[in-house]
Write a protein that holds these residues in place. Structure first.
Motif, PDB file in Angstrom:
ATOM      1  N   ALA A 104      30.994 -95.182 -18.652  1.00 55.94           N
ATOM      2  CA  ALA A 104      31.028 -93.749 -18.926  1.00 55.94           C
ATOM      3  C   ALA A 104      29.614 -93.248 -19.211  1.00 55.94           C
ATOM      4  O   ALA A 104      28.779 -93.971 -19.772  1.00 55.94           O
ATOM      5  CB  ALA A 104      31.938 -93.452 -20.109  1.00 55.94           C
ATOM      6  N   VAL A 105      29.342 -92.002 -18.820  1.00 57.12           N
ATOM      7  CA  VAL A 105      28.011 -91.417 -18.977  1.00 57.12           C
ATOM      8  C   VAL A 105      27.582 -91.428 -20.439  1.00 57.12           C
ATOM      9  O   VAL A 105      26.457 -91.829 -20.775  1.00 57.12           O
ATOM     10  CB  VAL A 105      27.979 -89.982 -18.417  1.00 57.12           C
ATOM     11  CG1 VAL A 105      26.660 -89.300 -18.754  1.00 57.12           C
ATOM     12  CG2 VAL A 105      28.188 -89.989 -16.908  1.00 57.12           C
ATOM     13  N   VAL A 265      25.413 -85.520 -27.246  1.00 57.08           N
ATOM     14  CA  VAL A 265      26.530 -84.587 -27.426  1.00 57.08           C
ATOM     15  C   VAL A 265      26.816 -83.835 -26.135  1.00 57.08           C
ATOM     16  O   VAL A 265      27.970 -83.725 -25.695  1.00 57.08           O
ATOM     17  CB  VAL A 265      26.220 -83.593 -28.572  1.00 57.08           C
ATOM     18  CG1 VAL A 265      27.370 -82.607 -28.743  1.00 57.08           C
ATOM     19  CG2 VAL A 265      25.969 -84.343 -29.878  1.00 57.08           C
ATOM     20  N   SER A 266      25.767 -83.302 -25.494  1.00 55.24           N
ATOM     21  CA  SER A 266      25.980 -82.537 -24.264  1.00 55.24           C
ATOM     22  C   SER A 266      26.471 -83.458 -23.141  1.00 55.24           C
ATOM     23  O   SER A 266      27.294 -83.050 -22.313  1.00 55.24           O
ATOM     24  CB  SER A 266      24.688 -81.829 -23.842  1.00 55.24           C
ATOM     25  OG  SER A 266      23.617 -82.734 -23.687  1.00 55.24           O
ATOM     26  N   ALA A 267      25.997 -84.710 -23.125  1.00 57.44           N
ATOM     27  CA  ALA A 267      26.481 -85.657 -22.118  1.00 57.44           C
ATOM     28  C   ALA A 267      27.960 -85.945 -22.305  1.00 57.44           C
ATOM     29  O   ALA A 267      28.718 -86.033 -21.328  1.00 57.44           O
ATOM     30  CB  ALA A 267      25.681 -86.958 -22.198  1.00 57.44           C
ATOM     31  N   PHE A 275      34.786 -85.962 -15.746  1.00 61.74           N
ATOM     32  CA  PHE A 275      35.461 -87.239 -15.497  1.00 61.74           C
ATOM     33  C   PHE A 275      36.614 -87.522 -16.463  1.00 61.74           C
ATOM     34  O   PHE A 275      37.353 -88.491 -16.260  1.00 61.74           O
ATOM     35  CB  PHE A 275      34.458 -88.395 -15.604  1.00 61.74           C
ATOM     36  CG  PHE A 275      33.274 -88.263 -14.684  1.00 61.74           C
ATOM     37  CD1 PHE A 275      33.420 -88.415 -13.317  1.00 61.74           C
ATOM     38  CD2 PHE A 275      32.015 -87.976 -15.187  1.00 61.74           C
ATOM     39  CE1 PHE A 275      32.331 -88.289 -12.465  1.00 61.74           C
ATOM     40  CE2 PHE A 275      30.920 -87.849 -14.355  1.00 61.74           C
ATOM     41  CZ  PHE A 275      31.085 -88.003 -12.989  1.00 61.74           C
ATOM     42  N   GLY A 276      36.739 -86.718 -17.510  1.00 62.68           N
ATOM     43  CA  GLY A 276      37.774 -86.978 -18.504  1.00 62.68           C
ATOM     44  C   GLY A 276      37.439 -88.129 -19.431  1.00 62.68           C
ATOM     45  O   GLY A 276      38.317 -88.634 -20.141  1.00 62.68           O
ATOM     46  N   ASP A 277      36.162 -88.563 -19.446  1.00 59.32           N
ATOM     47  CA  ASP A 277      35.742 -89.656 -20.317  1.00 59.32           C
ATOM     48  C   ASP A 277      35.455 -89.121 -21.715  1.00 59.32           C
ATOM     49  O   ASP A 277      34.817 -88.072 -21.869  1.00 59.32           O
ATOM     50  CB  ASP A 277      34.468 -90.329 -19.777  1.00 59.32           C
ATOM     51  CG  ASP A 277      34.710 -91.018 -18.444  1.00 59.32           C
ATOM     52  OD1 ASP A 277      35.865 -91.417 -18.199  1.00 59.32           O
ATOM     53  OD2 ASP A 277      33.756 -91.144 -17.661  1.00 59.32           O
ATOM     54  N   PHE A 278      35.900 -89.876 -22.728  1.00 52.46           N
ATOM     55  CA  PHE A 278      35.600 -89.487 -24.107  1.00 52.46           C
ATOM     56  C   PHE A 278      35.521 -90.759 -24.950  1.00 52.46           C
ATOM     57  O   PHE A 278      36.423 -91.598 -24.898  1.00 52.46           O
ATOM     58  CB  PHE A 278      36.695 -88.563 -24.672  1.00 52.46           C
ATOM     59  CG  PHE A 278      36.256 -87.806 -25.897  1.00 52.46           C
ATOM     60  CD1 PHE A 278      35.455 -86.683 -25.781  1.00 52.46           C
ATOM     61  CD2 PHE A 278      36.645 -88.225 -27.165  1.00 52.46           C
ATOM     62  CE1 PHE A 278      35.051 -85.982 -26.912  1.00 52.46           C
ATOM     63  CE2 PHE A 278      36.246 -87.526 -28.288  1.00 52.46           C
ATOM     64  CZ  PHE A 278      35.436 -86.393 -28.162  1.00 52.46           C
TER      65      PHE A 278
END
Length: 319
Positions: A104-105, A265-267, A275-278
């Motif tokens: 994830a980013v 935070v912004s990423a 992408f729905g990544d958290f």
């Protein structure tokens, strides 16, 4: 304090405020480089994405360095250093972009942000800068935070989870080289020449990797959508970089440094939207520890050093 009052660093309060605004915009845009890279990496090898970024950035900077009329004010010895910097930054970018194919980013960026911690340690070793036990402790705590992110990622993707650390080490080494060059060279020319060398190195790597089947080095012909992603990588990198350069001209690096952590935070926000990544709770804990350690190091340097060892002003971050 009025807008014309001095801040004690040669910058007026209005200039410092403008610097803060420019840096905020820069760190807000920077994660888009990673978003476009992650979109492109599904079909384009990471070395080709890196080459596209170098190419677009160099083209964007060319009119500026031509206007400043100092494009050729560089010696062969300086060119040698720029070639080394280009190689180091190329390794950093390829490592980071490759990571984005599997991670994830927000996770990758959070791990990368151990870079100021690595730079602090390397500066004490190679530049003989005095670092107290408090900052060494903060470095250790920051690495612990990185492990909280790396450990579950390592279980998922293996050694790829360590590539952001490789990228961070490369950027830290490049930042130390920057200090020796920045005192006598124009920053625009430095970045332009580094981009040209980086593009040349990427071209050689892609030539050597042609037909190998490697998802890192084997070049492919992008489709229309991939061309847009590659253009997005280069344009957002150039715009964010230009905002960053002018931010550091308007305000002291020690004032702007804490804003760099807003990029995490912004990423996270951009990655969640696209992408729905958290990040989960454990990774947020690691992110918080890394940010806290970084803020403490910046505060100690701002209080006791004339120039922070973690200053990476003008440096090209990994995408």
């Amino acid at each position: 304090m009025s807008s014309n009052a001095a801040t004690g660093t040669g910058n007026t309060s209005s200039e410092v405020m403008m610097g803060l605004i420019l840096m905020f915009v820069s760190v807000l845009l920077s994660p888009l480089i990673d978003i476009f890279s992650k979109l492109a990496i599904t079909t384009i090898p990471s070395a080709e994405i890196t080459a596209a970024r170098f190419a677009v950035q160099a083209l964007c900077m060319l009119p500026i360095v031509l206007w400043r009329r100092n494009l050729t004010d560089i010696t062969w010895r300086q060119s040698f250093f720029h070639a080394i910097r280009g190689a180091i930054i190329t390794v950093s970018m390829i490592s980071f972009v490759t990571t984005l194919k599997y991670m994830a980013v927000a996770d990758a960026i959070a791990i990368f942000f151990v870079e100021p911690i690595i730079l602090t340690i390397l500066s004490s070793i190679f530049l003989k800068e005095k670092i107290g036990w408090r900052r060494y402790t903060a470095c250790g705590v920051g690495f612990f935070g990185a492990i909280l992110i790396i450990q579950p990622s390592f279980q998922e993707v293996g050694y790829v989870a360590l590539l952001p650390v490789v990228s961070a080490v490369c950027i830290a080494i490049s930042a130390m080289m920057n200090r020796a060059l920045a005192q006598r060279e124009d920053p625009w020319v430095m970045q332009f020449h580094m981009g040209l060398w980086g593009l040349l190195i990427c071209a050689i790597l892609l030539h050597l990797g042609h037909g190998s089947g490697s998802d890192v080095l084997d070049p492919v012909m992008p489709d229309a959508r991939a061309w847009l992603y590659l253009l997005g990588v280069g344009v957002t990198a150039a715009i964010a970089g230009i905002f960053g350069v002018y931010a550091y001209r308007a305000a002291p690096a020690s004032t702007l440094a804490p804003l760099q952590y807003f990029e995490i935070v912004s990423a996270t926000a951009f990655a969640w939207l696209v992408f729905g990544d958290f990040p989960n709770a454990l990774k947020w804990l690691g992110i918080s520890i890394i940010m806290g350690s970084g803020f403490y190091i910046i505060w100690r340097e701002r209080s006791f050093a004339s120039r922070p060892v973690s200053d990476t002003s003008g440096e090209t971050r990994a995408p």
